[in-house]
Write a protein that holds these residues in place. Structure first.
Motif, PDB file in Angstrom:
ATOM      1  N   THR A  61       0.893  -1.141   0.137  1.00  0.00           N
ATOM      2  CA  THR A  61       0.032  -0.132  -0.027  1.00  0.00           C
ATOM      3  C   THR A  61       0.910   1.178  -0.094  1.00  0.00           C
ATOM      4  O   THR A  61       0.433   2.358  -0.339  1.00  0.00           O
ATOM      5  CB  THR A  61      -1.020  -0.072   1.155  1.00  0.00           C
ATOM      6  N   ASP A  62       2.182   1.283   0.542  1.00  0.00           N
ATOM      7  CA  ASP A  62       2.999   2.145   0.350  1.00  0.00           C
ATOM      8  C   ASP A  62       3.764   2.524  -0.951  1.00  0.00           C
ATOM      9  O   ASP A  62       3.905   1.654  -1.698  1.00  0.00           O
ATOM     10  CB  ASP A  62       3.961   2.223   1.473  1.00  0.00           C
ATOM     11  N   SER A  63       4.069   3.916  -1.232  1.00  0.00           N
ATOM     12  CA  SER A  63       4.766   3.866  -2.336  1.00  0.00           C
ATOM     13  C   SER A  63       6.140   3.330  -2.290  1.00  0.00           C
ATOM     14  O   SER A  63       6.836   3.232  -1.211  1.00  0.00           O
ATOM     15  CB  SER A  63       5.100   5.402  -2.595  1.00  0.00           C
ATOM     16  N   VAL A  66      16.547   3.093  -5.883  1.00  0.00           N
ATOM     17  CA  VAL A  66      17.485   4.245  -5.287  1.00  0.00           C
ATOM     18  C   VAL A  66      18.703   3.926  -6.301  1.00  0.00           C
ATOM     19  O   VAL A  66      18.950   2.872  -6.499  1.00  0.00           O
ATOM     20  CB  VAL A  66      18.009   4.043  -3.785  1.00  0.00           C
ATOM     21  N   HIS A  67      18.998   4.880  -7.133  1.00  0.00           N
ATOM     22  CA  HIS A  67      20.257   4.570  -8.114  1.00  0.00           C
ATOM     23  C   HIS A  67      20.849   6.072  -8.135  1.00  0.00           C
ATOM     24  O   HIS A  67      20.676   7.068  -7.266  1.00  0.00           O
ATOM     25  CB  HIS A  67      19.536   4.526  -9.574  1.00  0.00           C
ATOM     26  N   ILE A  85       8.580   2.562  -8.352  1.00  0.00           N
ATOM     27  CA  ILE A  85       8.366   1.184  -8.952  1.00  0.00           C
ATOM     28  C   ILE A  85       6.794   1.018  -8.827  1.00  0.00           C
ATOM     29  O   ILE A  85       6.031   1.561  -7.866  1.00  0.00           O
ATOM     30  CB  ILE A  85       9.051   0.203  -8.226  1.00  0.00           C
ATOM     31  N   ASP A  86       6.443   0.254  -9.918  1.00  0.00           N
ATOM     32  CA  ASP A  86       4.810  -0.098 -10.201  1.00  0.00           C
ATOM     33  C   ASP A  86       4.686  -1.060  -8.857  1.00  0.00           C
ATOM     34  O   ASP A  86       4.992  -2.072  -8.761  1.00  0.00           O
ATOM     35  CB  ASP A  86       4.665  -0.455 -11.542  1.00  0.00           C
ATOM     36  N   ARG A  87       3.926  -0.654  -7.735  1.00  0.00           N
ATOM     37  CA  ARG A  87       3.781  -1.282  -6.741  1.00  0.00           C
ATOM     38  C   ARG A  87       2.715  -2.488  -6.886  1.00  0.00           C
ATOM     39  O   ARG A  87       2.542  -3.435  -6.238  1.00  0.00           O
ATOM     40  CB  ARG A  87       3.406  -0.533  -5.506  1.00  0.00           C
ATOM     41  N   SER A  88       1.900  -2.428  -8.149  1.00  0.00           N
ATOM     42  CA  SER A  88       0.712  -3.561  -8.581  1.00  0.00           C
ATOM     43  C   SER A  88       1.829  -4.744  -8.876  1.00  0.00           C
ATOM     44  O   SER A  88       0.974  -5.672  -8.739  1.00  0.00           O
ATOM     45  CB  SER A  88      -0.176  -2.914  -9.552  1.00  0.00           C
ATOM     46  N   THR A  89       2.856  -4.578  -9.202  1.00  0.00           N
ATOM     47  CA  THR A  89       3.676  -6.085  -9.654  1.00  0.00           C
ATOM     48  C   THR A  89       4.368  -6.572  -8.317  1.00  0.00           C
ATOM     49  O   THR A  89       5.025  -7.576  -8.560  1.00  0.00           O
ATOM     50  CB  THR A  89       4.653  -5.311 -10.796  1.00  0.00           C
ATOM     51  N   GLU A 144      10.159 -10.277  -2.473  1.00  0.00           N
ATOM     52  CA  GLU A 144      10.331 -10.665  -3.968  1.00  0.00           C
ATOM     53  C   GLU A 144       8.796 -10.092  -4.587  1.00  0.00           C
ATOM     54  O   GLU A 144       7.654 -10.060  -3.714  1.00  0.00           O
ATOM     55  CB  GLU A 144      10.466 -12.323  -4.383  1.00  0.00           C
ATOM     56  N   ASP A 145       8.762  -9.777  -5.585  1.00  0.00           N
ATOM     57  CA  ASP A 145       7.436  -9.563  -6.223  1.00  0.00           C
ATOM     58  C   ASP A 145       6.893 -10.679  -6.743  1.00  0.00           C
ATOM     59  O   ASP A 145       7.678 -11.528  -6.979  1.00  0.00           O
ATOM     60  CB  ASP A 145       7.374  -8.607  -7.452  1.00  0.00           C
TER      61      ASP A 145
END
Length: 265
Positions: free
Chosen positions: A137-139, A143-144, A151-155, A183-184
């Motif tokens: 639920t968090d954004s 980091v680069h 990052i698309d959190r739906s994945t 892991e996603d």
């Protein structure tokens, strides 16, 4: 899963988390914190019993074992372990004879029985392991060198417990080098696809502490099925998560809408 199959599952409770600031004085492990008149680990054992499972084997840190034995008595066998999570899992294999092992982190004591039952029901001949996952639920940011990237959190999904693994798979997983991080994963109800996995390191500390048996299982090509987890399946580790546990049980009021209070908690 039939009653006969449930009886063939050995629950393993891993009480390995160290004490953290904000817990009650003298509490040597987060699962020994009292919430609403009962210790967290007592609530967890009640949930496992409600799911029809046999008495669990509790594997703890050396420092927490005496207190856990004194509290649990004959409810569960408590064994101390060293070597972090990997050492605890090796001990579980040595002490349990069952072909199916249900690994439950003691700090995720508020996981509802419905999640435990969903994990047990998802076992099938074509599946090597089952675990519950919860949507983020968090954004999430990567980091680069040039800053942050969304990052698309739906994945992505957060891995919870209990995790059900076949003995043979856990043996193979323990033979792999330690890996860390959440892991996603695909949607609950499907199987994890290693080609879609991108590690996002989450466990701090030594390689032993960063070890995750699901990631190691994916490395050896395991077929891992996911089921819906629960927002109550979070880890209670410190003062803030203890407050969240009290809210989850209806013992405290969520005042996070008040400016600054969440930070103070």
């Amino acid at each position: 899963m039939t009653e006969q199959t449930v009886g063939a599952v050995r629950p393993i409770v891993l009480a390995l988390a160290p004490p953290a600031p904000g817990l009650s004085e003298g509490v040597v492990a987060p699962c020994l914190e009292a919430v609403g008149g009962a210790r967290l680990i007592e609530r967890l054992l009640d949930t496992l019993a409600e799911a029809g499972l046999v008495s669990p084997l509790v594997i703890s840190s050396q420092s927490a074992a005496p207190a856990l034995r004194a509290l649990l008595g004959e409810r569960a066998r408590v064994l101390p372990s060293s070597g972090g999570r990997r050492g605890a899992l090796a001990l579980a294999l040595a002490e349990a004879d069952e072909d199916l092992l249900l690994l439950h982190d003691a700090e995720r004591a508020l996981t509802p029985v419905s999640v435990v039952s969903a994990v047990l029901d998802a076992v099938a001949d074509e599946v090597d392991a089952v675990l519950p996952v919860a949507a983020l639920t968090d954004s999430v940011k990567a980091v680069h060198a040039h800053g942050l990237r969304n990052i698309d959190r739906s994945t992505l999904a957060g891995m919870q417990s209990p995790r059900l693994l076949r003995r043979t798979l856990l043996e193979r997983a323990l033979a792999q080098p330690g890996r860390g991080g959440l892991e996603d994963s695909p949607d609950p109800g499907s199987e994890l696809d290693l080609d879609r996995v991108a590690a996002r390191g989450s466990r701090a500390g030594s390689p032993q502490e960063r070890y995750d048996e699901i990631l190691a299982a994916l490395d050896v090509g395991a077929r891992v099925r996911t089921v819906h987890g629960s927002h109550s399946g979070f880890a209670v580790l410190d003062r803030l998560s203890l407050w969240q546990a009290q809210i989850s049980l209806g013992l405290a009021r969520d005042t996070s809408h008040r400016h600054g209070l969440a930070r103070q908690a």
